[in-house]
Design a protein around this motif. Sequence first.
Motif, PDB file in Angstrom:
ATOM      1  N   UNK A 134       3.514  -1.086   4.829  1.00  0.00           N
ATOM      2  CA  UNK A 134       2.931   0.190   5.565  1.00  0.00           C
ATOM      3  C   UNK A 134       2.400   0.961   5.221  1.00  0.00           C
ATOM      4  N   UNK A 135       4.350   1.973   5.156  1.00  0.00           N
ATOM      5  CA  UNK A 135       3.166   3.811   4.273  1.00  0.00           C
ATOM      6  C   UNK A 135       2.295   3.794   3.644  1.00  0.00           C
ATOM      7  N   UNK A 136       2.791   2.613   2.775  1.00  0.00           N
ATOM      8  CA  UNK A 136       2.154   3.080   1.442  1.00  0.00           C
ATOM      9  C   UNK A 136       0.969   2.224   0.786  1.00  0.00           C
ATOM     10  N   UNK A 137       0.427   1.694   1.701  1.00  0.00           N
ATOM     11  CA  UNK A 137      -0.841   0.395   1.675  1.00  0.00           C
ATOM     12  C   UNK A 137      -1.727   1.845   3.329  1.00  0.00           C
ATOM     13  N   UNK A 138      -1.545   0.548   3.982  1.00  0.00           N
ATOM     14  CA  UNK A 138      -2.162   0.615   6.305  1.00  0.00           C
ATOM     15  C   UNK A 138      -1.732   1.719   6.482  1.00  0.00           C
ATOM     16  N   UNK A 139      -0.678   2.758   6.209  1.00  0.00           N
ATOM     17  CA  UNK A 139      -0.939   3.593   6.560  1.00  0.00           C
ATOM     18  C   UNK A 139      -2.481   4.666   5.937  1.00  0.00           C
ATOM     19  N   UNK A 180      -5.916   6.660   7.755  1.00  0.00           N
ATOM     20  CA  UNK A 180      -5.951   8.191   7.752  1.00  0.00           C
ATOM     21  C   UNK A 180      -6.939   8.491   6.332  1.00  0.00           C
ATOM     22  N   UNK A 181      -7.001   7.531   4.881  1.00  0.00           N
ATOM     23  CA  UNK A 181      -7.819   7.979   4.112  1.00  0.00           C
ATOM     24  C   UNK A 181      -9.382   8.101   4.443  1.00  0.00           C
ATOM     25  N   UNK A 182      -9.841   6.896   4.855  1.00  0.00           N
ATOM     26  CA  UNK A 182     -10.712   5.504   4.476  1.00  0.00           C
ATOM     27  C   UNK A 182     -11.735   5.866   6.503  1.00  0.00           C
TER      28      UNK A 182
END
Length: 130
Positions: A53-58, A62-64
């Motif tokens: 979740x921290x490295x992919x979904x978060x 937040x970036x898209x």
Amino acid sequence: MTAANLDIIRATYEGTPEENAKHLRAALAPDTTWTEAAGFPYAGTYTGADEIFANVFKRLATEWVGYKAAVHTYLADGDRVAAFGVYSGAYAKTGKAMSATFAHLYRLRDGKIVTMEQYVDSATVRQALD
């Protein structure tokens, strides 16, 4: 078990983003390995829900802007389920939109996801970053 595995994976794509995240977190085994494809902005292998979740979904959240993974086809075979679809969204820093085909291959054991491997047209995604 194939139908149950298919239902588990389908539930991680077909609801609201909040529902999908809740279903995904519940479906992950404690030692799940999740591999994002080489060339994809979040490439690497992550272990366990917190890393995933921290490295992919978060980062996706937040970036898209308007990021979506829309599945058009599922295939199930024993302990494996594949989801085929299209990613879409705009990269927040550049405002550039992308649309990229993907395949996700899951392996499940006892109703839990133990591995996920991503296959994606990463060149299309990376064009939105520049």
